[in-house]
Design a protein around this motif. Structure first.
Motif, PDB file in Angstrom:
ATOM      1  N   ALA A  83      -8.540  13.434  43.571  1.00  0.00           N
ATOM      2  CA  ALA A  83      -8.351  14.591  42.694  1.00  0.00           C
ATOM      3  C   ALA A  83      -6.967  14.562  42.042  1.00  0.00           C
ATOM      4  O   ALA A  83      -6.824  14.862  40.849  1.00  0.00           O
ATOM      5  N   LEU A  84      -5.930  14.179  42.829  1.00  0.00           N
ATOM      6  CA  LEU A  84      -4.580  14.075  42.260  1.00  0.00           C
ATOM      7  C   LEU A  84      -4.530  12.988  41.175  1.00  0.00           C
ATOM      8  O   LEU A  84      -3.885  13.164  40.130  1.00  0.00           O
ATOM      9  N   ALA A  85      -5.223  11.873  41.410  1.00  0.00           N
ATOM     10  CA  ALA A  85      -5.254  10.793  40.417  1.00  0.00           C
ATOM     11  C   ALA A  85      -5.893  11.279  39.118  1.00  0.00           C
ATOM     12  O   ALA A  85      -5.421  10.970  38.016  1.00  0.00           O
ATOM     13  N   LYS A  86      -6.973  12.055  39.256  1.00  0.00           N
ATOM     14  CA  LYS A  86      -7.633  12.595  38.065  1.00  0.00           C
ATOM     15  C   LYS A  86      -6.726  13.582  37.331  1.00  0.00           C
ATOM     16  O   LYS A  86      -6.688  13.610  36.098  1.00  0.00           O
ATOM     17  N   LEU A  87      -6.013  14.389  38.113  1.00  0.00           N
ATOM     18  CA  LEU A  87      -5.067  15.312  37.490  1.00  0.00           C
ATOM     19  C   LEU A  87      -3.975  14.553  36.733  1.00  0.00           C
ATOM     20  O   LEU A  87      -3.541  14.964  35.653  1.00  0.00           O
ATOM     21  N   GLY A  88      -3.531  13.426  37.308  1.00  0.00           N
ATOM     22  CA  GLY A  88      -2.525  12.601  36.637  1.00  0.00           C
ATOM     23  C   GLY A  88      -3.037  12.085  35.294  1.00  0.00           C
ATOM     24  O   GLY A  88      -2.314  12.092  34.291  1.00  0.00           O
ATOM     25  N   ARG A  89      -4.302  11.639  35.295  1.00  0.00           N
ATOM     26  CA  ARG A  89      -4.882  11.158  34.026  1.00  0.00           C
ATOM     27  C   ARG A  89      -5.011  12.301  33.023  1.00  0.00           C
ATOM     28  O   ARG A  89      -4.839  12.114  31.809  1.00  0.00           O
ATOM     29  N   GLN A  90      -5.285  13.509  33.541  1.00  0.00           N
ATOM     30  CA  GLN A  90      -5.379  14.674  32.654  1.00  0.00           C
ATOM     31  C   GLN A  90      -4.016  15.017  32.056  1.00  0.00           C
ATOM     32  O   GLN A  90      -3.923  15.424  30.892  1.00  0.00           O
ATOM     33  N   VAL A  91      -2.948  14.830  32.850  1.00  0.00           N
ATOM     34  CA  VAL A  91      -1.595  15.043  32.322  1.00  0.00           C
ATOM     35  C   VAL A  91      -1.338  14.116  31.139  1.00  0.00           C
ATOM     36  O   VAL A  91      -0.823  14.529  30.090  1.00  0.00           O
ATOM     37  N   VAL A  92      -1.732  12.836  31.285  1.00  0.00           N
ATOM     38  CA  VAL A  92      -1.523  11.870  30.194  1.00  0.00           C
ATOM     39  C   VAL A  92      -2.327  12.277  28.960  1.00  0.00           C
ATOM     40  O   VAL A  92      -1.853  12.160  27.816  1.00  0.00           O
ATOM     41  N   ARG A  93      -3.564  12.762  29.169  1.00  0.00           N
ATOM     42  CA  ARG A  93      -4.366  13.205  28.019  1.00  0.00           C
ATOM     43  C   ARG A  93      -3.679  14.364  27.298  1.00  0.00           C
ATOM     44  O   ARG A  93      -3.696  14.445  26.062  1.00  0.00           O
ATOM     45  N   GLN A  94      -3.089  15.273  28.083  1.00  0.00           N
ATOM     46  CA  GLN A  94      -2.361  16.377  27.467  1.00  0.00           C
ATOM     47  C   GLN A  94      -1.151  15.871  26.680  1.00  0.00           C
ATOM     48  O   GLN A  94      -0.845  16.368  25.589  1.00  0.00           O
ATOM     49  N   LEU A  95      -0.477  14.859  27.234  1.00  0.00           N
ATOM     50  CA  LEU A  95       0.661  14.268  26.534  1.00  0.00           C
ATOM     51  C   LEU A  95       0.215  13.616  25.225  1.00  0.00           C
ATOM     52  O   LEU A  95       0.884  13.734  24.198  1.00  0.00           O
ATOM     53  N   ASP A  96      -0.930  12.909  25.289  1.00  0.00           N
ATOM     54  CA  ASP A  96      -1.454  12.267  24.075  1.00  0.00           C
ATOM     55  C   ASP A  96      -1.794  13.315  23.014  1.00  0.00           C
ATOM     56  O   ASP A  96      -1.507  13.138  21.828  1.00  0.00           O
ATOM     57  N   ALA A  97      -2.437  14.413  23.488  1.00  0.00           N
ATOM     58  CA  ALA A  97      -2.802  15.475  22.549  1.00  0.00           C
ATOM     59  C   ALA A  97      -1.542  16.102  21.951  1.00  0.00           C
ATOM     60  O   ALA A  97      -1.481  16.417  20.752  1.00  0.00           O
ATOM     61  N   ARG A  98      -0.534  16.280  22.814  1.00  0.00           N
ATOM     62  CA  ARG A  98       0.721  16.858  22.334  1.00  0.00           C
ATOM     63  C   ARG A  98       1.376  15.944  21.303  1.00  0.00           C
ATOM     64  O   ARG A  98       1.867  16.400  20.263  1.00  0.00           O
ATOM     65  N   THR A  99       1.403  14.635  21.581  1.00  0.00           N
ATOM     66  CA  THR A  99       2.004  13.673  20.651  1.00  0.00           C
ATOM     67  C   THR A  99       1.271  13.694  19.311  1.00  0.00           C
ATOM     68  O   THR A  99       1.899  13.665  18.239  1.00  0.00           O
ATOM     69  N   ALA A 100      -0.074  13.737  19.389  1.00  0.00           N
ATOM     70  CA  ALA A 100      -0.854  13.792  18.151  1.00  0.00           C
ATOM     71  C   ALA A 100      -0.533  15.059  17.366  1.00  0.00           C
ATOM     72  O   ALA A 100      -0.416  15.027  16.128  1.00  0.00           O
ATOM     73  N   ALA A 101      -0.387  16.169  18.097  1.00  0.00           N
ATOM     74  CA  ALA A 101      -0.072  17.435  17.429  1.00  0.00           C
ATOM     75  C   ALA A 101       1.318  17.387  16.796  1.00  0.00           C
ATOM     76  O   ALA A 101       1.530  17.885  15.685  1.00  0.00           O
ATOM     77  N   VAL A 102       2.284  16.766  17.513  1.00  0.00           N
ATOM     78  CA  VAL A 102       3.641  16.643  16.966  1.00  0.00           C
ATOM     79  C   VAL A 102       3.621  15.791  15.703  1.00  0.00           C
ATOM     80  O   VAL A 102       4.235  16.129  14.687  1.00  0.00           O
ATOM     81  N   LYS A 103       2.895  14.653  15.777  1.00  0.00           N
ATOM     82  CA  LYS A 103       2.815  13.782  14.599  1.00  0.00           C
ATOM     83  C   LYS A 103       2.120  14.494  13.447  1.00  0.00           C
ATOM     84  O   LYS A 103       2.528  14.360  12.278  1.00  0.00           O
ATOM     85  N   LEU A 104       1.062  15.252  13.781  1.00  0.00           N
ATOM     86  CA  LEU A 104       0.365  16.002  12.740  1.00  0.00           C
ATOM     87  C   LEU A 104       1.289  17.051  12.126  1.00  0.00           C
ATOM     88  O   LEU A 104       1.305  17.237  10.901  1.00  0.00           O
ATOM     89  N   GLY A 105       2.064  17.697  12.998  1.00  0.00           N
ATOM     90  CA  GLY A 105       3.012  18.691  12.494  1.00  0.00           C
ATOM     91  C   GLY A 105       4.040  18.062  11.564  1.00  0.00           C
ATOM     92  O   GLY A 105       4.379  18.614  10.511  1.00  0.00           O
ATOM     93  N   LYS A 106       4.545  16.866  11.951  1.00  0.00           N
ATOM     94  CA  LYS A 106       5.496  16.166  11.088  1.00  0.00           C
ATOM     95  C   LYS A 106       4.854  15.802   9.762  1.00  0.00           C
ATOM     96  O   LYS A 106       5.456  15.942   8.699  1.00  0.00           O
ATOM     97  N   SER A 107       3.597  15.312   9.869  1.00  0.00           N
ATOM     98  CA  SER A 107       2.891  14.943   8.634  1.00  0.00           C
ATOM     99  C   SER A 107       2.692  16.154   7.741  1.00  0.00           C
ATOM    100  O   SER A 107       2.874  16.076   6.516  1.00  0.00           O
ATOM    101  N   LEU A 108       2.320  17.293   8.362  1.00  0.00           N
ATOM    102  CA  LEU A 108       2.115  18.507   7.578  1.00  0.00           C
ATOM    103  C   LEU A 108       3.425  18.967   6.938  1.00  0.00           C
ATOM    104  O   LEU A 108       3.440  19.412   5.785  1.00  0.00           O
ATOM    105  N   ARG A 109       4.522  18.849   7.705  1.00  0.00           N
ATOM    106  CA  ARG A 109       5.826  19.218   7.140  1.00  0.00           C
ATOM    107  C   ARG A 109       6.190  18.303   5.978  1.00  0.00           C
ATOM    108  O   ARG A 109       6.707  18.751   4.956  1.00  0.00           O
TER     109      ARG A 109
END
Length: 399
Positions: free
Chosen positions: A147-173
């Motif tokens: 379960a902890l390993a799965k949570l770790g992978r979920q953390v990375v997915r959140q980081l990926d989503a955050r990075t995509a959102a940051v890049k999208l925000g930069k692109s929008l700006r």
């Protein structure tokens, strides 16, 4: 205490961490919730999400421990990123790596530790950990570890989503800034066109569609809601004496896919006459012939040219009149003057006393000087009238 070694691909690992742009950012609810779930799953009072940079571990999310960063060499997580799987330390007091560790011997008195390496997407290099900590020894079940390993992978997915959102925000700006710059450029372009009384237009020969800029409508004094005129209506706006020149220029430009430039007069609805300078260029886009160009109101310039032409004509007429006057007056004065000079010459051949001869000679000198002056004035008037004829006289240079 064993000091953790560097990762075999440390430089690439640090770059992968930098690419996420996560260090020294504000808390984020989605990651805090995963930290809380990890604490519940493991049954530990402490859970952390931390990232290992070159010299420290920076804590992004925390439960049960108010710590923001720690030196890299003193962190359990610096060991955990060297493992391929979840690193579990059931009792740190009995582990030779950590038995004399200051965080084991003193606050926060770590006894149990389990850390899941957070593997960056793409590179699969560890950038940090999701870890759970307790002040007493414990053992996790296989289900808890999974379960902890799965949570770790979920953390990375959140980081990926955050990075995509940051890049999208930069692109929008960037898009927003580009749009703002474009609008400013268009405004400046429109201002420049308005100052120069310059408009632009496009014509699609295949469809017959015509587009005018705002300034073209202003030059032709035509309402924008009425749209550009049909070609026959456009010709009717051109001064009758200029229509053929304009039409021929347009037809030649379209036939040769070349350029044209013509200055002509307009007869606009207000009844006024305007002078415009029209330029255009034809090009082919596939099978479609497109014509683009500009039209500029040069009425003021044309009026100035006309005034200069009139002023030049008046000046030339005045010069001619002056030359005629000088030539006439010189001729009229020279005739009686020759008579005076001839009379004095005859007088000097007679018997005169000394005083009479003196005055006669003075009159003779003055008369001849005046005659030279009149001849010079006559020659000057001929020069101005461009009527001087040069004589060809043979001569031999003196050695």
């Amino acid at each position: 205490m064993k000091v953790p070694s560097l990762h075999p691909e440390e430089a690439r690992r640090l770059q992968a961490l930098a690419d996420y742009e996560i260090l020294d950012t504000l808390p984020e609810q989605c990651l805090d919730e995963l930290t809380q779930v990890a604490s519940v799953v493991a049954g530990t009072p402490i859970a952390l999400i931390g990232f290992i940079d070159e010299h420290r571990e920076w804590i992004k999310s925390r439960v049960g421990l108010e710590v923001h960063e720690a030196p890299r060499e003193l962190t359990f997580c610096a060991h955990a990123i060297l493992q391929d799987d979840v690193m579990v330390v059931n009792d740190a007091r009995l582990d030779v790596r950590f038995a004399d560790h200051p965080n084991v011997l003193g606050a926060p008195n770590i006894a149990f530790y389990a850390g899941v390496p957070l593997l960056a997407s793409g590179t699969q290099l560890p950038i940090g950990t999701l870890c759970v900590v307790d002040q007493k020894p414990r053992h996790l079940t296989a289900e808890q570890i999974e379960a902890l390993a799965k949570l770790g992978r979920q953390v990375v997915r959140q980081l990926d989503a955050r990075t995509a959102a940051v890049k999208l925000g930069k692109s929008l700006r960037q898009v927003t800034e580009s749009m703002a710059a474009l609008r400013e450029s268009e405004r400046q372009h429109a201002d420049a066109q308005e100052v120069a009384h310059l408009g632009h237009w496009h014509f699609d020969r295949s469809t017959g569609n015509i587009w005018w800029s705002k300034m073209v409508y202003a030059i032709f004094e035509r309402a924008e809601k009425d749209g550009p005129p049909a070609f026959d209506e456009y010709k009717a706006m051109i001064h009758p004496d200029d229509v053929n020149v304009v039409v021929e220029s347009l037809e030649r430009c379209l036939a040769e896919l070349g350029e044209y430039s013509v200055e002509h007069r307009l007869v606009i609805p207000s009844g006024q006459s305007k002078t415009v300078r029209a330029r255009g260029r034809a090009r082919k886009d596939g099978d479609v012939v497109l014509l683009s160009g500009t039209v500029q109101d040069v009425t003021a310039e044309a009026n100035v040219r006309a005034e200069l032409t009139r002023a030049k004509e008046l000046a030339e007429a005045a010069t001619k009149a002056k030359s005629t006057f000088l030539a006439t007056m010189s001729h009229e004065i020279r005739t009686p003057l020759n008579g005076v000079i001839g009379g004095v010459d005859l007088l000097l051949t007679t018997k005169l006393d000394e005083e009479q001869r003196l005055w006669a000679e003075a009159t003779q000198v003055s008369g001849r000087a005046l005659l030279v002056l009149l001849n010079d004035i006559l020659d000057l008037s001929k020069l101005e009238a461009e009527k001087v004829v040069l004589e060809n006289i043979p001569f031999k240079p003196i050695d």
